[in-house]
Design a protein around this motif. Structure first.
Motif, mmCIF file in Angstrom:
data_model
loop_
_atom_site.group_PDB
_atom_site.id
_atom_site.type_symbol
_atom_site.label_atom_id
_atom_site.label_comp_id
_atom_site.label_asym_id
_atom_site.label_seq_id
_atom_site.Cartn_x
_atom_site.Cartn_y
_atom_site.Cartn_z
ATOM 1 N N ALA A 4 36.967 58.131 29.573
ATOM 2 C CA ALA A 4 37.008 59.202 28.578
ATOM 3 C C ALA A 4 36.047 58.947 27.414
ATOM 4 N N PHE A 5 35.605 57.703 27.242
ATOM 5 C CA PHE A 5 34.693 57.395 26.141
ATOM 6 C C PHE A 5 33.284 57.820 26.499
ATOM 7 N N GLN A 6 32.603 58.407 25.541
ATOM 8 C CA GLN A 6 31.255 58.922 25.754
ATOM 9 C C GLN A 6 30.325 58.428 24.656
ATOM 10 N N ASP A 7 29.041 58.421 24.957
ATOM 11 C CA ASP A 7 28.052 58.019 23.960
ATOM 12 C C ASP A 7 28.030 59.045 22.831
ATOM 13 N N THR A 8 27.734 58.582 21.631
ATOM 14 C CA THR A 8 27.744 59.474 20.473
ATOM 15 C C THR A 8 26.362 59.553 19.832
ATOM 16 N N VAL A 9 26.165 60.637 19.117
ATOM 17 C CA VAL A 9 24.943 60.840 18.341
ATOM 18 C C VAL A 9 25.372 61.201 16.921
ATOM 19 N N SER A 13 29.296 62.870 16.222
ATOM 20 C CA SER A 13 29.948 63.420 17.409
ATOM 21 C C SER A 13 31.095 62.495 17.824
ATOM 22 N N PRO A 14 32.102 63.029 18.535
ATOM 23 C CA PRO A 14 33.266 62.208 18.903
ATOM 24 C C PRO A 14 32.941 61.194 19.981
ATOM 25 N N MET A 15 33.582 60.034 19.907
ATOM 26 C CA MET A 15 33.388 58.988 20.910
ATOM 27 C C MET A 15 34.304 59.172 22.106
ATOM 28 N N LEU A 16 35.309 60.022 21.969
ATOM 29 C CA LEU A 16 36.290 60.228 23.018
ATOM 30 C C LEU A 16 36.297 61.705 23.385
ATOM 31 N N GLN A 17 36.271 62.009 24.668
ATOM 32 C CA GLN A 17 36.357 63.399 25.092
ATOM 33 C C GLN A 17 37.702 63.956 24.645
ATOM 34 N N PRO A 18 37.761 65.241 24.297
ATOM 35 C CA PRO A 18 39.032 65.807 23.807
ATOM 36 C C PRO A 18 40.164 65.573 24.790
ATOM 37 N N THR A 19 41.308 65.166 24.233
ATOM 38 C CA THR A 19 42.492 64.910 25.049
ATOM 39 C C THR A 19 43.631 65.787 24.547
ATOM 40 N N ASP A 20 44.568 66.076 25.442
ATOM 41 C CA ASP A 20 45.738 66.837 25.022
ATOM 42 C C ASP A 20 46.822 65.863 24.588
ATOM 43 N N GLY A 21 47.799 66.379 23.891
ATOM 44 C CA GLY A 21 48.877 65.514 23.450
ATOM 45 C C GLY A 21 49.162 65.715 21.979
ATOM 46 N N PRO A 22 50.056 64.906 21.433
ATOM 47 C CA PRO A 22 50.498 65.113 20.050
ATOM 48 C C PRO A 22 49.475 64.713 18.994
ATOM 49 N N ASP A 66 39.198 61.629 18.848
ATOM 50 C CA ASP A 66 38.383 62.605 19.546
ATOM 51 C C ASP A 66 37.919 63.772 18.678
ATOM 52 N N GLY A 67 37.746 63.567 17.402
ATOM 53 C CA GLY A 67 37.282 64.644 16.543
ATOM 54 C C GLY A 67 35.872 64.411 16.031
ATOM 55 N N ALA A 68 35.093 65.490 15.997
ATOM 56 C CA ALA A 68 33.769 65.417 15.373
ATOM 57 C C ALA A 68 33.955 65.396 13.854
ATOM 58 N N VAL A 69 33.045 64.742 13.156
ATOM 59 C CA VAL A 69 33.152 64.617 11.700
ATOM 60 C C VAL A 69 31.904 65.226 11.059
#
Length: 170
Positions: A86-91, A125-134, A139-142
């Protein structure tokens, strides 16, 4: 518990990074730009991971590899598995600038009094692809914006060097 494990991994993990920066400075203005690419996709659980249990979501355990015979294992209740895939490269992109809209002469042989206005923007950009859950702890862009004002004046009789007063808001 798993969120704490992942946050711990991210806190102590330093991805490979490539940074490119450019800047231009002129007498009355300056601009700068910066791009940072981080290889978060290579993150792997090094000392702690949550091991899945049964298919129905029950069971599972937290394993801490402590580099010795004293490894730690604890049961996990209500787990939510986030795989390393789920982790992705960020820019990250950042731009900023400064302009001197007002420059007032002071006395002969001394630099002028200047008003400086600054502004900047940064996107991470987020380092984690969006996930569902509480919760979405990672996984948020800043988006960050900033503004600033500065006043530069020649030195006062008691001080060496210029007098500078700055204010900023982010």
């Amino acid at each position: 518990i798993e969120a704490e494990v992942w946050l711990g991994l991210v806190d102590f993990y330093e991805p490979h990074q490539v940074r490119i920066s450019l800047a231009k400075q002129a007498p009355r203005w300056s601009v700068a730009g910066d791009v940072l690419i981080s290889q978060w996709s290579s993150l792997r659980a090094s000392y702690g991971r949550v091991v899945p249990g049964a298919e129905d979501g029950s069971g599972g355990s937290l394993l801490l590899d402590l580099a010795g015979p004293n490894d730690f294992e604890s049961p996990v209740v209500g787990r939510r598995v986030i795989g390393t895939e789920a982790f992705q490269d960020t820019v990250e992109v950042a731009v900023g600038g400064e302009v001197v809209p007002l420059s007032l002469p002071t006395w002969p042989g001394r630099p002028p009094m200047e008003l400086v206005v600054r502004a900047g923007y940064r996107y991470q950009s987020p380092m984690l692809q969006p996930t569902d859950g509480p919760s979405g702890l990672l996984d948020g862009a800043v988006h960050t914006g900033s503004l600033g004002l500065g006043l530069r004046a020649p030195s006062l009789p008691l001080f060496r060097g210029p007098l500078t007063v700055d204010w900023g808001l982010q």
